[in-house]
Design an enzyme around this catalytic site. Structure first.
Site, short mmCIF file in Angstrom:
data_model
loop_
_atom_site.label_atom_id
_atom_site.label_comp_id
_atom_site.label_asym_id
_atom_site.label_seq_id
_atom_site.Cartn_x
_atom_site.Cartn_y
_atom_site.Cartn_z
N CYS A 43 19.37 35.77 68.21
CA CYS A 43 18.48 35.08 67.28
C CYS A 43 18.85 33.60 67.23
O CYS A 43 19.81 33.17 67.88
CB CYS A 43 18.59 35.71 65.89
SG CYS A 43 20.20 35.45 65.11
N CYS A 46 22.35 33.08 66.10
CA CYS A 46 23.28 33.47 67.17
C CYS A 46 23.48 32.31 68.15
O CYS A 46 24.60 32.04 68.58
CB CYS A 46 22.76 34.68 67.93
SG CYS A 46 22.56 36.18 66.97
N ARG A 50 26.77 30.20 68.88
CA ARG A 50 27.24 30.07 70.26
C ARG A 50 27.56 28.61 70.57
O ARG A 50 28.58 28.31 71.21
CB ARG A 50 26.14 30.60 71.19
CG ARG A 50 26.54 30.76 72.62
CD ARG A 50 25.42 31.37 73.42
NE ARG A 50 25.24 32.79 73.10
CZ ARG A 50 24.35 33.58 73.70
NH1 ARG A 50 23.57 33.10 74.65
NH2 ARG A 50 24.25 34.84 73.36
N CYS A 107 15.69 32.40 58.98
CA CYS A 107 16.06 31.40 59.99
C CYS A 107 14.79 30.93 60.70
O CYS A 107 13.72 31.53 60.58
CB CYS A 107 17.07 31.98 60.97
SG CYS A 107 16.47 33.33 61.98
N CYS A 133 17.01 37.19 62.99
CA CYS A 133 18.29 36.91 62.33
C CYS A 133 18.69 37.96 61.29
O CYS A 133 19.87 38.19 61.06
CB CYS A 133 18.26 35.54 61.66
SG CYS A 133 18.15 34.16 62.80
#
Length: 172
Positions: A43, A46, A50, A107, A133
């Site tokens: 998502c 994410c 990252r 999100c 998300c």
């Protein structure tokens, strides 16, 4: 304080920064494994998490340049702290999306990167988001992926705190 003197010496060694970099490589590799092998759609949060992890990796690379140089070491520590803090904040927000879903707090639908660094266009296999998300798509020991990231980023900040404190002690 023998521990802090040892940590001070360790922070001036390339192996410490290499270990931090390997830590990031492991977790980024795990993220890509989840995405491309287990077929778990990342998502937006994410992807941002990252990027924060990659920031820790960038700090490690910077520290690897010249860990004995105080300026380089302190800049590496500062970048590590900033990236880990941002990652922790993002992870906490992501956990909130998962455990307190609301139609008013969601999100973004698409990742937003600056015009000068459109990561999702340069490497869509790594930075394109197409998951939700608020969905919990994976758990380990009853914790969701963002909950694990809270632990990982918080652990980074704890380790960083010890290493920063150690900078004020004489090396062994």
């Amino acid at each position: 304080m023998n521990l802090f003197a040892s940590l001070n010496q360790f922070s001036k060694n390339r192996i410490s920064w290499l270990l931090l970099l390997l830590f990031v490589v492991f977790f980024e590799g795990a993220a890509l494994f989840f995405q491309h092998v287990m077929m778990l759609s990342p998502c937006v949060m994410c992807i941002y998490e990252r990027v924060a992890m990659l920031g820790v990796g960038g700090a490690a690379l910077f520290g690897l340049i010249a860990p004995n140089n105080p300026l380089v070491r302190w800049l590496g520590l500062a970048a590590w702290g900033a990236s880990a803090y941002k990652g922790l904040a993002l992870s906490l927000q992501h956990v909130d999306y998962q455990f307190n879903p609301s139609p008013f707090a969601t999100c973004d639908l698409f990742v937003t990167f600056p015009d000068w660094a459109p990561l999702n266009q340069w490497a869509p296999w790594m930075f394109e988001a197409y998951g939700d998300c608020s969905k919990i798509v994976w758990q380990f020991m009853t914790l969701s992926m963002p909950q694990w990231l809270v632990i990982i980023f918080a652990g980074n900040l704890v380790a960083l705190a010890f290493i920063v404190i150690a900078q004020f002690f004489k090396s062994k």
